[in-house]
Design a protein around this motif. Structure first.
Motif, PDB file in Angstrom:
ATOM      1  N   THR A   1       1.029  -1.109  -0.003  1.00 53.25           N
ATOM      2  CA  THR A   1       0.053   0.177  -0.107  1.00 53.25           C
ATOM      3  C   THR A   1       0.852   1.052   0.185  1.00 53.25           C
ATOM      4  O   THR A   1       0.752   2.276  -0.639  1.00 53.25           O
ATOM      5  N   CYS A   2       2.030   1.310   0.771  1.00 54.06           N
ATOM      6  CA  CYS A   2       2.835   2.530   1.067  1.00 54.06           C
ATOM      7  C   CYS A   2       3.515   2.438  -0.526  1.00 54.06           C
ATOM      8  O   CYS A   2       3.776   3.564  -0.942  1.00 54.06           O
ATOM      9  N   LYS A   3       4.043   1.336  -0.964  1.00 60.28           N
ATOM     10  CA  LYS A   3       4.640   1.331  -2.256  1.00 60.28           C
ATOM     11  C   LYS A   3       3.810   2.210  -3.441  1.00 60.28           C
ATOM     12  O   LYS A   3       4.368   3.011  -3.973  1.00 60.28           O
ATOM     13  N   GLU A   4       2.274   1.692  -3.365  1.00 63.77           N
ATOM     14  CA  GLU A   4       1.600   2.265  -4.417  1.00 63.77           C
ATOM     15  C   GLU A   4       1.267   3.777  -4.239  1.00 63.77           C
ATOM     16  O   GLU A   4       1.290   4.665  -5.135  1.00 63.77           O
ATOM     17  N   LEU A   5       1.045   4.166  -3.012  1.00 63.33           N
ATOM     18  CA  LEU A   5       1.027   5.576  -2.556  1.00 63.33           C
ATOM     19  C   LEU A   5       2.168   6.517  -3.027  1.00 63.33           C
ATOM     20  O   LEU A   5       2.107   7.264  -3.640  1.00 63.33           O
ATOM     21  N   TYR A   6       3.331   5.890  -2.828  1.00 65.94           N
ATOM     22  CA  TYR A   6       4.772   6.474  -2.892  1.00 65.94           C
ATOM     23  C   TYR A   6       4.683   6.710  -4.611  1.00 65.94           C
ATOM     24  O   TYR A   6       4.854   7.968  -4.919  1.00 65.94           O
ATOM     25  N   GLN A   7       4.296   5.630  -5.257  1.00 66.54           N
ATOM     26  CA  GLN A   7       4.289   5.714  -6.775  1.00 66.54           C
ATOM     27  C   GLN A   7       3.245   6.986  -7.332  1.00 66.54           C
ATOM     28  O   GLN A   7       3.770   7.656  -8.283  1.00 66.54           O
ATOM     29  N   SER A   8       2.062   6.892  -6.601  1.00 65.53           N
ATOM     30  CA  SER A   8       1.293   7.860  -6.984  1.00 65.53           C
ATOM     31  C   SER A   8       1.720   9.309  -6.963  1.00 65.53           C
ATOM     32  O   SER A   8       1.337  10.402  -7.530  1.00 65.53           O
ATOM     33  N   LEU A   9       2.213   9.349  -5.606  1.00 69.73           N
ATOM     34  CA  LEU A   9       2.634  10.855  -4.980  1.00 69.73           C
ATOM     35  C   LEU A   9       3.852  11.236  -6.081  1.00 69.73           C
ATOM     36  O   LEU A   9       3.903  12.430  -6.516  1.00 69.73           O
ATOM     37  N   MET A  10       4.892  10.264  -6.406  1.00 68.59           N
ATOM     38  CA  MET A  10       5.971  10.769  -7.400  1.00 68.59           C
ATOM     39  C   MET A  10       5.218  10.974  -8.839  1.00 68.59           C
ATOM     40  O   MET A  10       5.765  12.174  -9.297  1.00 68.59           O
ATOM     41  N   ASP A  11       4.382  10.257  -9.175  1.00 65.47           N
ATOM     42  CA  ASP A  11       3.767  10.623 -10.444  1.00 65.47           C
ATOM     43  C   ASP A  11       3.001  11.898 -10.631  1.00 65.47           C
ATOM     44  O   ASP A  11       3.154  12.697 -11.467  1.00 65.47           O
ATOM     45  N   ALA A  12       2.029  12.140  -9.343  1.00 66.16           N
ATOM     46  CA  ALA A  12       1.412  13.391  -9.251  1.00 66.16           C
ATOM     47  C   ALA A  12       2.428  14.951  -9.262  1.00 66.16           C
ATOM     48  O   ALA A  12       2.223  15.703  -9.970  1.00 66.16           O
ATOM     49  N   HIS A  13       3.478  14.461  -8.417  1.00 64.01           N
ATOM     50  CA  HIS A  13       4.383  15.719  -8.248  1.00 64.01           C
ATOM     51  C   HIS A  13       5.205  15.870  -9.540  1.00 64.01           C
ATOM     52  O   HIS A  13       5.162  17.136  -9.869  1.00 64.01           O
ATOM     53  N   THR A  14       5.568  14.796 -10.216  1.00 62.93           N
ATOM     54  CA  THR A  14       6.263  14.965 -11.359  1.00 62.93           C
ATOM     55  C   THR A  14       5.442  15.635 -12.544  1.00 62.93           C
ATOM     56  O   THR A  14       5.935  16.558 -13.232  1.00 62.93           O
TER      57      THR A  14
ATOM     58  N   ILE B   1       3.883  20.286 -15.889  1.00 63.64           N
ATOM     59  CA  ILE B   1       3.040  21.286 -16.393  1.00 63.64           C
ATOM     60  C   ILE B   1       3.109  22.532 -15.988  1.00 63.64           C
ATOM     61  O   ILE B   1       3.033  23.670 -16.806  1.00 63.64           O
ATOM     62  N   ILE B   2       3.391  23.004 -14.974  1.00 59.13           N
ATOM     63  CA  ILE B   2       3.895  24.214 -14.452  1.00 59.13           C
ATOM     64  C   ILE B   2       5.016  24.917 -15.008  1.00 59.13           C
ATOM     65  O   ILE B   2       4.883  25.994 -15.633  1.00 59.13           O
ATOM     66  N   LYS B   3       5.954  24.076 -15.148  1.00 58.64           N
ATOM     67  CA  LYS B   3       7.251  24.507 -15.749  1.00 58.64           C
ATOM     68  C   LYS B   3       6.980  24.884 -17.470  1.00 58.64           C
ATOM     69  O   LYS B   3       7.543  25.939 -18.090  1.00 58.64           O
ATOM     70  N   ASN B   4       6.086  23.976 -18.021  1.00 59.35           N
ATOM     71  CA  ASN B   4       5.687  24.216 -19.391  1.00 59.35           C
ATOM     72  C   ASN B   4       5.007  25.451 -19.465  1.00 59.35           C
ATOM     73  O   ASN B   4       5.285  26.144 -20.564  1.00 59.35           O
TER      74      ASN B   4
ATOM     75  N   GLN C   1       5.221  31.370 -11.489  1.00 52.10           N
ATOM     76  CA  GLN C   1       6.434  31.167 -10.712  1.00 52.10           C
ATOM     77  C   GLN C   1       6.402  31.031  -9.233  1.00 52.10           C
ATOM     78  O   GLN C   1       6.873  30.066  -8.793  1.00 52.10           O
ATOM     79  N   SER C   2       5.256  31.879  -8.901  1.00 53.50           N
ATOM     80  CA  SER C   2       4.910  31.687  -7.240  1.00 53.50           C
ATOM     81  C   SER C   2       4.296  30.215  -7.163  1.00 53.50           C
ATOM     82  O   SER C   2       4.312  29.721  -6.128  1.00 53.50           O
ATOM     83  N   GLU C   3       3.686  29.843  -8.313  1.00 52.53           N
ATOM     84  CA  GLU C   3       2.862  28.400  -8.055  1.00 52.53           C
ATOM     85  C   GLU C   3       4.023  27.309  -7.959  1.00 52.53           C
ATOM     86  O   GLU C   3       3.648  26.368  -7.046  1.00 52.53           O
ATOM     87  N   LEU C   4       5.311  27.334  -8.633  1.00 50.04           N
ATOM     88  CA  LEU C   4       6.274  26.488  -8.310  1.00 50.04           C
ATOM     89  C   LEU C   4       6.644  26.493  -6.853  1.00 50.04           C
ATOM     90  O   LEU C   4       6.953  25.274  -6.199  1.00 50.04           O
ATOM     91  N   ASN C   5       6.610  27.705  -5.898  1.00 48.04           N
ATOM     92  CA  ASN C   5       6.970  27.616  -4.578  1.00 48.04           C
ATOM     93  C   ASN C   5       5.933  27.197  -3.881  1.00 48.04           C
ATOM     94  O   ASN C   5       5.781  26.009  -2.803  1.00 48.04           O
ATOM     95  N   VAL C   6       4.391  27.210  -4.280  1.00 51.40           N
ATOM     96  CA  VAL C   6       3.546  26.400  -3.500  1.00 51.40           C
ATOM     97  C   VAL C   6       3.610  25.144  -3.690  1.00 51.40           C
ATOM     98  O   VAL C   6       3.247  24.205  -2.744  1.00 51.40           O
ATOM     99  N   GLU C   7       3.841  24.608  -4.772  1.00 48.30           N
ATOM    100  CA  GLU C   7       4.052  23.378  -5.125  1.00 48.30           C
ATOM    101  C   GLU C   7       4.977  22.596  -4.333  1.00 48.30           C
ATOM    102  O   GLU C   7       4.976  21.611  -3.812  1.00 48.30           O
ATOM    103  N   GLU C   8       6.076  23.158  -4.113  1.00 48.83           N
ATOM    104  CA  GLU C   8       7.143  22.713  -3.211  1.00 48.83           C
ATOM    105  C   GLU C   8       6.727  22.616  -1.875  1.00 48.83           C
ATOM    106  O   GLU C   8       7.014  21.540  -1.165  1.00 48.83           O
TER     107      GLU C   8
END
Length: 122
Positions: free
Chosen positions: A30-43, A48-51, A91-98
Motif C-alpha cells: 500500500t505504501c509503495k503504491e501511494l509512493y508511486q502515486s505521489l511521485m507521478d502526481a508531483h512530477t 505542467i507548471i514549468k511548461n 512562478q510563485s505556483e512552483l513555490n506553492v508546489e514545493e
C-alpha cells in the motif's frame, strides 16, 4: 490536480493498518503504491507548471520586443503587463508546489517509514 496531496492523511488513515490489523493488509505494498502515486502526481504537476512558465515567458519576450518597436501602443503595454503578472503567478505556483510536496512527503514518511523504504531518488 492536488487531490492526492489534499487527501494524503485520509488515505494513510484508511489504508495503513493499526497494530491490531497489521496481518490483514499488506502495508508495504500500500505504501509503495501511494509512493508511486505521489511521485507521478508531483512530477506531472511540476512538468505542467514549468511548461506553462516557458510558454508565458516566450509570450512576454515577444511582447517586450514588440513594445520596443511601438512604445506608444497602450494596448500592447497592457497585454505585456497582463502576461508578466501571469508569469509571476506561475512562478510563485512552483513555490506553492514545493510546500505542498514537502508536506505530503513528511506525512508519507511518518506513516510509511516502517512499512516501505523508497528508492534514494526522492
Amino acid at each position: 490536480m492536488r487531490t492526492i496531496d489534499d487527501r494524503i492523511v485520509h488515505e494513510l488513515n484508511t489504508t495503513i493498518p493499526t497494530a491490531s490489523f497489521v496481518g490483514k493488509i499488506d502495508a508495504g505494498q500500500t505504501c509503495k503504491e501511494l509512493y508511486q502515486s505521489l511521485m507521478d502526481a508531483h512530477t506531472s504537476r511540476e512538468r505542467i507548471i514549468k511548461n506553462c512558465i516557458a510558454q508565458t515567458s516566450s509570450v512576454v519576450k515577444t511582447l517586450r520586443e514588440e513594445r520596443e518597436k511601438a512604445q506608444d501602443d497602450v494596448a500592447l503595454l497592457k497585454q505585456l503587463r497582463k502576461e508578466q503578472t501571469k508569469l509571476k503567478l506561475m512562478q510563485s505556483e512552483l513555490n506553492v508546489e514545493e510546500v505542498v510536496n514537502d508536506r505530503s512527503w513528511k506525512v508519507f514518511n511518518e506513516r510509511c517509514r516502517i512499512h516501505y523504504k523508497p528508492p534514494k531518488s526522492q
